[in-house]
Design a protein around this motif. Structure first.
Motif, PDB file in Angstrom:
ATOM      1  N   PHE A  16      -2.127   2.300  -4.893  1.00  0.00           N
ATOM      2  CA  PHE A  16      -1.671   3.691  -4.702  1.00  0.00           C
ATOM      3  C   PHE A  16      -2.917   4.517  -4.378  1.00  0.00           C
ATOM      4  O   PHE A  16      -3.902   4.447  -5.127  1.00  0.00           O
ATOM      5  CB  PHE A  16      -1.043   4.247  -5.990  1.00  0.00           C
ATOM      6  N   GLY A  17      -2.895   5.290  -3.308  1.00  0.00           N
ATOM      7  CA  GLY A  17      -4.084   6.104  -3.015  1.00  0.00           C
ATOM      8  C   GLY A  17      -3.806   7.175  -1.986  1.00  0.00           C
ATOM      9  O   GLY A  17      -2.769   7.170  -1.314  1.00  0.00           O
ATOM     10  N   THR A  18      -4.753   8.095  -1.862  1.00  0.00           N
ATOM     11  CA  THR A  18      -4.652   9.134  -0.824  1.00  0.00           C
ATOM     12  C   THR A  18      -5.165   8.541   0.491  1.00  0.00           C
ATOM     13  O   THR A  18      -5.823   7.501   0.501  1.00  0.00           O
ATOM     14  CB  THR A  18      -5.528  10.347  -1.174  1.00  0.00           C
ATOM     15  N   PHE A  19      -4.882   9.232   1.594  1.00  0.00           N
ATOM     16  CA  PHE A  19      -5.412   8.795   2.894  1.00  0.00           C
ATOM     17  C   PHE A  19      -6.929   8.629   2.814  1.00  0.00           C
ATOM     18  O   PHE A  19      -7.478   7.618   3.248  1.00  0.00           O
ATOM     19  CB  PHE A  19      -5.072   9.821   3.991  1.00  0.00           C
ATOM     20  N   HIS A  20      -7.585   9.636   2.247  1.00  0.00           N
ATOM     21  CA  HIS A  20      -9.057   9.600   2.197  1.00  0.00           C
ATOM     22  C   HIS A  20      -9.561   8.423   1.369  1.00  0.00           C
ATOM     23  O   HIS A  20     -10.502   7.735   1.767  1.00  0.00           O
ATOM     24  CB  HIS A  20      -9.606  10.924   1.649  1.00  0.00           C
ATOM     25  N   ALA A  21      -8.926   8.185   0.225  1.00  0.00           N
ATOM     26  CA  ALA A  21      -9.378   7.095  -0.653  1.00  0.00           C
ATOM     27  C   ALA A  21      -9.188   5.741   0.035  1.00  0.00           C
ATOM     28  O   ALA A  21     -10.077   4.873  -0.012  1.00  0.00           O
ATOM     29  CB  ALA A  21      -8.608   7.128  -1.968  1.00  0.00           C
ATOM     30  N   VAL A  22      -8.045   5.570   0.700  1.00  0.00           N
ATOM     31  CA  VAL A  22      -7.749   4.287   1.361  1.00  0.00           C
ATOM     32  C   VAL A  22      -8.707   4.054   2.532  1.00  0.00           C
ATOM     33  O   VAL A  22      -9.272   2.970   2.695  1.00  0.00           O
ATOM     34  CB  VAL A  22      -6.272   4.262   1.837  1.00  0.00           C
ATOM     35  N   PHE A  23      -8.923   5.095   3.349  1.00  0.00           N
ATOM     36  CA  PHE A  23      -9.779   4.925   4.521  1.00  0.00           C
ATOM     37  C   PHE A  23     -11.246   4.752   4.113  1.00  0.00           C
ATOM     38  O   PHE A  23     -11.993   4.027   4.759  1.00  0.00           O
ATOM     39  CB  PHE A  23      -9.608   6.108   5.489  1.00  0.00           C
ATOM     40  N   PHE A  24     -11.646   5.437   3.034  1.00  0.00           N
ATOM     41  CA  PHE A  24     -13.031   5.270   2.566  1.00  0.00           C
ATOM     42  C   PHE A  24     -13.243   3.845   2.044  1.00  0.00           C
ATOM     43  O   PHE A  24     -14.314   3.273   2.220  1.00  0.00           O
ATOM     44  CB  PHE A  24     -13.376   6.301   1.482  1.00  0.00           C
TER      45      PHE A  24
ATOM     46  N   LEU B  47       0.859  -1.194   0.000  1.00  0.00           N
ATOM     47  CA  LEU B  47       0.000   0.000   0.000  1.00  0.00           C
ATOM     48  C   LEU B  47       0.893   1.242   0.000  1.00  0.00           C
ATOM     49  O   LEU B  47       1.755   1.396   0.868  1.00  0.00           O
ATOM     50  CB  LEU B  47      -0.893   0.001   1.248  1.00  0.00           C
ATOM     51  N   VAL B  48       0.699   2.121  -1.000  1.00  0.00           N
ATOM     52  CA  VAL B  48       1.455   3.385  -1.057  1.00  0.00           C
ATOM     53  C   VAL B  48       0.456   4.530  -0.857  1.00  0.00           C
ATOM     54  O   VAL B  48      -0.500   4.672  -1.618  1.00  0.00           O
ATOM     55  CB  VAL B  48       2.171   3.548  -2.422  1.00  0.00           C
ATOM     56  N   ILE B  49       0.688   5.335   0.192  1.00  0.00           N
ATOM     57  CA  ILE B  49      -0.251   6.426   0.521  1.00  0.00           C
ATOM     58  C   ILE B  49       0.400   7.782   0.255  1.00  0.00           C
ATOM     59  O   ILE B  49       1.541   8.031   0.672  1.00  0.00           O
ATOM     60  CB  ILE B  49      -0.704   6.367   1.995  1.00  0.00           C
TER      61      ILE B  49
END
Length: 612
Positions: A82-90, A53-55
């Protein structure tokens, strides 16, 4: 692979198990290190791509990182996330609670919700364009730092008012089954804390976690990351504490500084070679940033060697500054450097007003990375214009309403029944209220007094004789602001009226300026627009240019006058450091002797970077 990296980069890429913290200074190749590490994990450590996971912090950064990684041979279709904090947590919330994209409250709706609450509380907010973003930012801060509401002291309002707005906002979201971007983080934190089975599932799903721009992380993001990393702690964090410039958004550089305390066996790697800037720029920037006390000790060196000296130039005023910069642009253009390789960087988006006008005048194309606000759209300007319009008549109800209680005269809206206001009719409604009669009579007299004055003098009369400055002071108290900020804006607006004999001439200038600025903005914000870049220090992060001009290195500008505490001054110094390290070869730092007819001092940061 070994030949193309320096020893520190190679050490970071080939780090084995457990926690690692990579301190990546400007131009040190951090994106290369992250993407090559992912590749190394897959090829050498035989880690499954789906385990990684790359944030990052922005969608654009995540897409760019993904694009760079997929360019490696054999990595085109790998399932690395690959994702932003928001995308990963959502993604985690969606898995647990079946949320949909439509359940997320958009930014414009957040503002609408809060505005409805404020209006329902019957609060008069003058500076809506400043107030609502600041209020929403505070709500985000409280959530992101997991602060107990009764313990929070608001920067924008009385604490009881802020709490009331916050609670009403939360109630409204819960009632409608919606969540905002900050809730994604908070709900995810609560989910993983309460449901050990779900936490275990995600820990097994992503045993390797890499985080970019780690210096910008906030409290709740960090707590979630720690839970996800679990006991294995294969946490690879990359960032630069010297480039942490988002405290106003809740970023906490202290988290990076304390990382080794949380993870005792952290391998710390410093990428200390700057491949972007000349030796002179690296050396000057280094001298500056070492004045910060709360930072990791590190020494950057330049791979490009010595080029030309950094130029600190002191000029008389903004006009002379613009003339000098235009000369510089012309000089480097003739040397064959394209305009796209040049940038003008400034601390706040109001600074380049004059420069924008000059660039248009000389047909020099430019592109804006930030919107420049029209000074005449400011609520103080609208108040002054309203007074001058009423003085020259006719007195339409809407214009009268906008200033009748600025300063407080206690005139009620219900007294204004006609589309055009008549003082005689108003006074007739004051039976038994001699004090109110006198206030209305004074207002009529004041409008008569400013009718035939040039606009500059009329504004002076409004400030001192009518009591408009007193009104601003009262408003600043209500908004927990420094009244000097409002007086400065008043000075700037009044200054624009100096060259006009009549209000009508000034109004014509205002209209012309607005249309011109709109045209410039439309041209300058087109993504395909060629030309020199104009950008704030915040928006310049991550970019680089051959030639950089930094505007107004003066006390009160950078450091900003609002920076009072040591932590604020250190953040301002980091901003200046970011601005300097955008330049590859030619760096010009300007300071002026006077701004808006007032003497100003050269920024302490100029003295620091020049000191031996």
């Amino acid at each position: 692979m070994n030949n193309s990296f320096n020893p520190q980069q190679l050490k970071a890429i080939t780090h084995g198990e457990g926690p690692a913290m990579v301190l990546a200074g400007p131009g040190s190749g951090k994106t290369l290190v992250i993407t090559c590490r992912v590749r190394w994990l897959i090829e050498q450590k035989k880690v499954r791509p789906s385990d990684i996971l790359v944030i990052t912090f922005t969608r654009a950064a995540a897409e760019e990182m993904k694009r760079r990684f997929h360019q490696f041979e054999g990595m085109e279709d790998t399932a690395v996330t690959f994702g932003t904090f928001h995308a990963v947590f959502f993604m985690m919330l969606r898995h647990a609670y079946h949320y949909k994209g439509s359940d997320i409250l958009r930014d414009q709706d957040r503002r609408r919700y809060v505005k409805e609450i404020v209006e329902g509380m019957d609060m008069e907010i003058e500076d809506e364009n400043d107030f609502y973003p600041a209020l929403l930012s505070e709500i985000s801060y409280v959530k992101g730092e997991m602060i107990s509401l009764p313990l929070y002291h608001s920067n924008n309002l009385a604490d009881d008012l802020f709490r009331q707005i916050y609670e009403e906002y939360e109630k409204k979201l819960r009632k409608e089954g919606l969540l905002d971007f900050d809730d994604m983080l908070v709900f995810c934190y609560e989910l993983l804390r309460q449901r050990k089975d779900i936490l275990k599932m995600w820990q097994e799903r992503f045993p390797y976690i890499l985080i970019d721009e780690f210096q910008d992380i906030n409290r709740v993001q960090y707590e979630i990351v720690k839970m996800l990393a679990g006991p294995a702690a294969n946490l690879f964090v990359v960032g630069d504490d010297d480039q942490s410039i988002y405290r106003f958004r809740g970023a906490k550089p202290e988290i990076m500084l304390g990382f080794e305390k949380d993870y005792k066996d952290t391998e710390k790697i410093i990428l200390s070679t700057n491949y972007r800037c000349s030796a002179e720029i690296v050396e000057s920037a280094e001298k500056l940033i070492t004045h910060n006390k709360k930072r990791f000790a590190k020494k950057m060196t330049a791979a490009r060697g010595s080029k030309v000296p950094v130029v600190c130039r002191k000029v008389e005023n903004s006009s002379a500054e613009c003339t000098d910069i235009l000369g510089g642009i012309e000089f480097y253009s003739r040397k064959g450097i394209p305009l796209e390789e040049m940038a003008v960087i400034f601390r706040t988006n109001t600074q380049p007003r004059l420069l924008v006008g000059r660039l248009m005048e000389y047909n020099i194309p430019f592109r804006m990375r930030d919107l420049i606000p029209n000074i005449f759209d400011h609520w103080i300007a609208r108040n002054l214009i309203a007074y001058l319009r009423l003085a020259s008549g006719p007195m339409d109800r809407q214009t009268f309403l906008s200033v009748m209680n600025r300063p407080k005269r206690y005139i009620s809206r219900s007294m204004l029944t006609e589309p055009v206001v008549d003082f005689t009719r108003l006074k007739k409604q004051c039976s038994g209220k001699k004090w109110l009669f006198e206030k209305i009579d004074d207002m009529e007299m004041d409008l008569l007094m400013i009718r035939s004055r040039p606009p500059y003098d009329a504004i002076s009369y409004l400030r001192k004789n009518v009591g408009y400055e007193g009104y601003l002071e009262e408003y600043a108290r209500f908004r927990r602001m420094n009244p000097d900020d409002l007086y400065d804006m008043l000075d700037q607006i009044q200054e624009t009226a100096r060259d006009y004999d009549t209000a009508d001439q000034w109004f014509a200038h205002i209209e012309e300026y607005g249309e011109e600025l709109k045209r410039q903005m439309e041209a300058g914000t087109k993504t395909d627009q060629k030309g020199i870049t104009l950008t704030t220090m915040h928006s310049a992060k991550g970019l680089e240019y051959e030639v950089v001009f930094v505007l107004d290195a003066n006390e009160g500008i950078c450091p900003h006058k609002k920076a009072m505490k040591e932590a604020d001054l250190e953040e301002e110094r980091r901003l200046f450091y970011v601005a300097m390290t955008r330049a590859r070869t030619y760096l010009f730092l300007y300071s002026v002797n006077e701004l808006f007819q007032k003497e100003v001092k050269t920024s302490r940061y100029i003295h620091e970077l020049r000191s031996e």
